[in-house]
Design an enzyme around this catalytic site. Structure first.
Site, PDB file in Angstrom:
ATOM      1  N   ASP A   1       4.616  -5.799   4.472  1.00 48.72           N
ATOM      2  CA  ASP A   1       4.065  -4.623   5.150  1.00 48.72           C
ATOM      3  C   ASP A   1       4.179  -4.815   6.663  1.00 48.72           C
ATOM      4  O   ASP A   1       3.200  -4.671   7.393  1.00 48.72           O
ATOM      5  CB  ASP A   1       2.595  -4.457   4.706  1.00 48.72           C
ATOM      6  CG  ASP A   1       1.955  -3.229   5.323  1.00 48.72           C
ATOM      7  OD1 ASP A   1       2.696  -2.346   5.771  1.00 48.72           O
ATOM      8  OD2 ASP A   1       0.712  -3.167   5.368  1.00 48.72           O
TER       9      ASP A   1
ATOM     10  N   HIS B   1       3.726   4.648  12.268  1.00 46.70           N
ATOM     11  CA  HIS B   1       2.567   5.408  12.772  1.00 46.70           C
ATOM     12  C   HIS B   1       2.987   6.475  13.788  1.00 46.70           C
ATOM     13  O   HIS B   1       2.125   7.110  14.387  1.00 46.70           O
ATOM     14  CB  HIS B   1       1.514   4.500  13.424  1.00 46.70           C
ATOM     15  CG  HIS B   1       0.877   3.528  12.476  1.00 46.70           C
ATOM     16  ND1 HIS B   1      -0.347   2.941  12.696  1.00 46.70           N
ATOM     17  CD2 HIS B   1       1.288   3.039  11.278  1.00 46.70           C
ATOM     18  CE1 HIS B   1      -0.658   2.134  11.693  1.00 46.70           C
ATOM     19  NE2 HIS B   1       0.339   2.167  10.823  1.00 46.70           N
TER      20      HIS B   1
ATOM     21  N   HIS C   1     -20.155  26.906  28.690  1.00 47.64           N
ATOM     22  CA  HIS C   1     -19.179  27.501  29.613  1.00 47.64           C
ATOM     23  C   HIS C   1     -19.185  26.652  30.899  1.00 47.64           C
ATOM     24  O   HIS C   1     -20.236  26.456  31.513  1.00 47.64           O
ATOM     25  CB  HIS C   1     -19.643  28.934  29.891  1.00 47.64           C
ATOM     26  CG  HIS C   1     -18.684  29.753  30.702  1.00 47.64           C
ATOM     27  ND1 HIS C   1     -18.202  29.360  31.936  1.00 47.64           N
ATOM     28  CD2 HIS C   1     -18.135  30.975  30.456  1.00 47.64           C
ATOM     29  CE1 HIS C   1     -17.397  30.292  32.412  1.00 47.64           C
ATOM     30  NE2 HIS C   1     -17.337  31.293  31.517  1.00 47.64           N
TER      31      HIS C   1
ATOM     32  N   ASP D   1       6.417   2.196   6.202  1.00 49.52           N
ATOM     33  CA  ASP D   1       5.036   1.672   6.154  1.00 49.52           C
ATOM     34  C   ASP D   1       4.265   2.427   5.092  1.00 49.52           C
ATOM     35  O   ASP D   1       3.588   3.392   5.377  1.00 49.52           O
ATOM     36  CB  ASP D   1       4.407   1.830   7.541  1.00 49.52           C
ATOM     37  CG  ASP D   1       3.031   1.205   7.647  1.00 49.52           C
ATOM     38  OD1 ASP D   1       2.598   0.530   6.719  1.00 49.52           O
ATOM     39  OD2 ASP D   1       2.373   1.413   8.691  1.00 49.52           O
TER      40      ASP D   1
ATOM     41  N   ASP E   1      -0.682   4.376   0.833  1.00 49.27           N
ATOM     42  CA  ASP E   1      -1.263   5.412   1.694  1.00 49.27           C
ATOM     43  C   ASP E   1      -0.507   5.404   3.013  1.00 49.27           C
ATOM     44  O   ASP E   1       0.216   4.441   3.321  1.00 49.27           O
ATOM     45  CB  ASP E   1      -2.766   5.171   1.918  1.00 49.27           C
ATOM     46  CG  ASP E   1      -3.063   3.833   2.591  1.00 49.27           C
ATOM     47  OD1 ASP E   1      -2.458   2.826   2.188  1.00 49.27           O
ATOM     48  OD2 ASP E   1      -3.882   3.802   3.537  1.00 49.27           O
TER      49      ASP E   1
ATOM     50  N   GLU F   1      -5.145   1.093   2.909  1.00 43.14           N
ATOM     51  CA  GLU F   1      -4.806   0.082   3.916  1.00 43.14           C
ATOM     52  C   GLU F   1      -4.915   0.630   5.329  1.00 43.14           C
ATOM     53  O   GLU F   1      -5.429  -0.030   6.239  1.00 43.14           O
ATOM     54  CB  GLU F   1      -3.378  -0.435   3.682  1.00 43.14           C
ATOM     55  CG  GLU F   1      -3.027  -1.683   4.474  1.00 43.14           C
ATOM     56  CD  GLU F   1      -2.408  -1.435   5.845  1.00 43.14           C
ATOM     57  OE1 GLU F   1      -2.242  -2.394   6.597  1.00 43.14           O
ATOM     58  OE2 GLU F   1      -2.098  -0.262   6.175  1.00 43.14           O
ATOM     59  N   GLU F   2      -4.442   1.857   5.496  1.00 44.54           N
ATOM     60  CA  GLU F   2      -4.384   2.409   6.854  1.00 44.54           C
ATOM     61  C   GLU F   2      -5.771   2.677   7.431  1.00 44.54           C
ATOM     62  O   GLU F   2      -5.911   2.934   8.624  1.00 44.54           O
ATOM     63  CB  GLU F   2      -3.546   3.701   6.882  1.00 44.54           C
ATOM     64  CG  GLU F   2      -2.078   3.489   6.509  1.00 44.54           C
ATOM     65  CD  GLU F   2      -1.273   2.687   7.546  1.00 44.54           C
ATOM     66  OE1 GLU F   2      -1.859   2.223   8.526  1.00 44.54           O
ATOM     67  OE2 GLU F   2      -0.063   2.524   7.344  1.00 44.54           O
TER      68      GLU F   2
ATOM     69  N   ARG G   1      -7.593  -5.335  18.850  1.00 39.45           N
ATOM     70  CA  ARG G   1      -6.865  -6.208  17.910  1.00 39.45           C
ATOM     71  C   ARG G   1      -7.417  -7.623  18.020  1.00 39.45           C
ATOM     72  O   ARG G   1      -7.651  -8.123  19.128  1.00 39.45           O
ATOM     73  CB  ARG G   1      -5.364  -6.183  18.221  1.00 39.45           C
ATOM     74  CG  ARG G   1      -4.712  -4.817  18.013  1.00 39.45           C
ATOM     75  CD  ARG G   1      -4.498  -4.475  16.555  1.00 39.45           C
ATOM     76  NE  ARG G   1      -4.104  -3.075  16.394  1.00 39.45           N
ATOM     77  CZ  ARG G   1      -3.749  -2.526  15.247  1.00 39.45           C
ATOM     78  NH1 ARG G   1      -3.750  -3.222  14.125  1.00 39.45           N
ATOM     79  NH2 ARG G   1      -3.413  -1.269  15.181  1.00 39.45           N
TER      80      ARG G   1
ATOM     81  N   THR H   1     -12.099  26.785  28.946  1.00 41.22           N
ATOM     82  CA  THR H   1     -12.981  26.247  29.991  1.00 41.22           C
ATOM     83  C   THR H   1     -14.330  25.888  29.370  1.00 41.22           C
ATOM     84  O   THR H   1     -15.321  26.604  29.529  1.00 41.22           O
ATOM     85  CB  THR H   1     -13.158  27.262  31.131  1.00 41.22           C
ATOM     86  OG1 THR H   1     -13.473  28.528  30.560  1.00 41.22           O
ATOM     87  CG2 THR H   1     -11.911  27.376  31.985  1.00 41.22           C
TER      88      THR H   1
ATOM     89  N   HIS I   1       0.846  -1.207   0.000  1.00 48.06           N
ATOM     90  CA  HIS I   1       0.000   0.000   0.000  1.00 48.06           C
ATOM     91  C   HIS I   1       0.874   1.247   0.000  1.00 48.06           C
ATOM     92  O   HIS I   1       2.016   1.216   0.498  1.00 48.06           O
ATOM     93  CB  HIS I   1      -0.963   0.004   1.190  1.00 48.06           C
ATOM     94  CG  HIS I   1      -0.300   0.166   2.529  1.00 48.06           C
ATOM     95  ND1 HIS I   1      -0.127   1.377   3.148  1.00 48.06           N
ATOM     96  CD2 HIS I   1       0.232  -0.750   3.385  1.00 48.06           C
ATOM     97  CE1 HIS I   1       0.458   1.205   4.319  1.00 48.06           C
ATOM     98  NE2 HIS I   1       0.703  -0.076   4.487  1.00 48.06           N
TER      99      HIS I   1
HETATM  100  C1  LIG Z   1       0.942  -3.729   9.725  1.00 47.24           C
HETATM  101  C2  LIG Z   1       0.642  -2.549   8.831  1.00 47.24           C
HETATM  102  N1  LIG Z   1       1.853  -1.909   8.465  1.00 47.24           N
HETATM  103  C3  LIG Z   1      -0.244  -1.573   9.557  1.00 47.24           C
HETATM  104  O1  LIG Z   1       0.256  -0.694  10.236  1.00 47.24           O
HETATM  105  N2  LIG Z   1      -1.555  -1.729   9.419  1.00 47.24           N
HETATM  106  C4  LIG Z   1      -2.545  -0.928  10.104  1.00 47.24           C
HETATM  107  C5  LIG Z   1      -3.872  -1.296   9.474  1.00 47.24           C
HETATM  108  C6  LIG Z   1      -5.060  -0.885  10.257  1.00 47.24           C
HETATM  109  C7  LIG Z   1      -5.724  -1.632  11.160  1.00 47.24           C
HETATM  110  N3  LIG Z   1      -6.724  -0.894  11.606  1.00 47.24           N
HETATM  111  C8  LIG Z   1      -6.662   0.254  11.007  1.00 47.24           C
HETATM  112  N4  LIG Z   1      -5.652   0.250  10.178  1.00 47.24           N
HETATM  113  C9  LIG Z   1      -2.540  -1.230  11.591  1.00 47.24           C
HETATM  114  O2  LIG Z   1      -2.218  -2.343  12.002  1.00 47.24           O
HETATM  115  O3  LIG Z   1      -2.863  -0.305  12.369  1.00 47.24           O
END
Ligand SMILES: C[C@H](N)C(=O)N[C@@H](Cc1c[nH]cn1)C(=O)O
Length: 469
Positions: free
Chosen positions: A190, A436, A222, A127, A96, A161-162, A334, A321, A94
């Site tokens: 990746d 990231h 407020h 990445d 992106d 992908e991201e 995950r 505030t 990927h």
């Molecule tokens: C492993 C890969 N390089 C990666 O960082 N993938 C992302 C994909 C993802 C999952 N949820 C949202 N985006 C990740 O593992 O965070």
């Protein structure tokens, strides 16, 4: 062939990475969508200039939370060679990237590839732009020497992908009997090594990403004027998310997880992994687990929850505030075998609503799952892995670690389920690349030696007996 990875060729590699990193192809920011389209076009053009048969496949539109629609970035497919007597590999990657701003704490401009002591800093460098380019350079190396490719090489390169690979599942399904019909094996690069030792990856976690929105008054208030009179949305949100242990309390989730086998325990035990250098790398003094096997198991094959942010919360510098009227928490869980994203969606939604109901709050809660990606696991006895070990030995003169990846490659499981083909993950990213995060980098060493690894791997795959699927 490796000698050609010197002089001018290295310059070509660096130049290409610099050009790609300069494109702010952030798939999570709708305002950057024109850059993402340009990134896909740039990728396609690179492959066209190399003589590949290239297509930019339209995968439709994405629906945004506000109901509007936005064109998804096209998927680039490319084919180099159609010799029926050769194996055909399909390289997926990927182009992106995750968001990045200088003010996040980067030492250099994230979109200006900067070489400091042999490390190439830039968002997306590791990445996944350099690994995708390394595969392209591997093909270029054969071409530069007028050597026939030992296998047919296809590419599938996406731009979402991201954010969960939106639209790609449908494209793979639609092209299963066309583009993918002659593919024998799928290769993904990746992910990263665990240490300085090269690695082959045989598992990834999946990810279920949620938005939990709590809405109260019709506008921000407020805190001096209204504080103490209204039931604040932020208090509700923290109340339903908060568990100081950082563990998952949602009934049913941990019960679904496949137990750790003795064989796996032994594998983790044998992996060289230094807990102190891991702590140093991330700058902490204490981890959730104090022994290696527990730590690796929780990194790779147990579910974890992370809270990523709260939209609508005051987060600028200074001291406003305000009582925010609507706040949306973003968190993800995950996934590991045998969890099922559809089940997790129900478990999380039911759980949050039941906890919220106990608060008897007049505010409104809305829970949405925006990504539901499954985990993936490979058979390390497959000839693809034997070929991988041989290629690592050839280039690095050592045996690779066999590791899993805590992150997610959302499309991996679809590739496996829809095409029925075997996948190998062959990382070239370093263990300290900062994916990231601030100051993401790819080392020159990993980029160039990684390209050599791919050159060697194509050759090793060509020697797999034609019957293995
Ligand atoms: C492993 C890969 N390089 C990666 O960082 N993938 C992302 C994909 C993802 C999952 N949820 C949202 N985006 C990740 O593992 O965070």
């Amino acid at each position: 062939i490796y000698n050609c990875m010197e002089g001018d060729f290295i310059y070509v590699c660096m130049y290409a990475l610099r050009e790609w990193v300069a494109i702010e192809s952030d798939s999570s920011n709708v305002l950057k969508r024109p850059d993402l389209h340009r990134m896909m076009e740039t990728t396609a053009q690179k492959l066209r200039l190399m003589g590949g048969t290239v297509e930019l496949v339209d995968i439709g539109e994405q629906e945004l939370p506000n109901g509007q629609t936005l064109a998804l970035p096209k998927v680039v497919t490319a084919t180099f060679g159609t010799d029926p007597n050769k194996h055909t590999v399909c390289v997926y990657g990927h182009v992106d990237v995750q968001p990045a701003k200088l003010e996040d704490g980067w030492a250099t401009d994230p979109y200006n590839l900067t070489d400091i002591n042999g490390n190439l800093y830039g968002r997306g460098a590791s990445d996944n732009k350099a690994p995708v380019l390394a595969w392209i350079h591997a093909v270029e190396a054969y071409q530069a020497l007028s050597m026939e490719l030992p296998v047919n090489v296809k590419f599938v390169i996406e731009g979402m992908e991201e954010t969960g690979s939106n639209g790609l599942d449908a494209m793979i399904l639609a092209q299963r009997d066309t583009f993918f019909s002659d593919v024998d094996y799928i290769i993904i690069s990746d992910c990263g090594w665990l240490s300085r030792r090269p690695a082959l990856t045989y598992g990834t976690r999946g990810n279920c990403y949620f938005f939990a929105e709590v809405e109260g008054p019709k506008q921000d208030l407020h805190s001096g004027v209204y504080g103490g009179t209204v039931i604040e949305p932020m208090t509700d949100l923290i109340g339903i998310l908060g568990d100081p242990s950082g563990k998952i309390l949602i009934p049913g989730i941990r019960e679904a997880v496949a137990p750790l086998s003795d064989e796996e325990w032994k594998m983790y035990q044998d992996i060289q992994f230094d807990m102190d250098s891991y702590k140093n790398k991330i700058g902490v003094t204490q981890l959730m687990y104090s022994n290696k096997v527990d730590l690796l198991a929780h990194m790779w094959r147990y579910p974890t929850v992370s809270v990523h942010g709260i939209e609508g919360a005051f987060s600028d510098s200074g001291s406003k505030t305000v009582i925010p009227a609507k706040v949306t928490a973003k968190f993800s869980i995950r996934q590991v075998p045998n969890m099922d994203p559809a089940m997790v969606k129900k478990q999380v939604t039911d759980y949050l609503h039941s906890v919220f109901a106990k608060r008897k709050s007049p505010n409104k809660l809305k829970v949405t799952m925006v990504i539901g990606a499954k985990p993936w696991l490979a058979d390390t006895q497959h000839p693809l892995y034997e070929a991988g070990k041989a290629a690592v030995k050839r280039v690095f003169d050592m045996d690779p670690d066999l590791i899993r990846e805590g992150g997610t490659i959302p499309i991996a499981r679809t590739f496996q389920d829809v095409t029925g083909k075997s996948i190998i993950m062959m990382p070239i990213g370093g263990f300290d690349d900062g994916l990231h995060s601030q100051n993401e980098k790819m080392s020159r060493y990993n980029y160039i030696e990684g390209t050599k690894l791919f050159i060697a791997y194509l050759n090793e795959v060509s020697q797999i007996k034609k019957t293995s699927v």
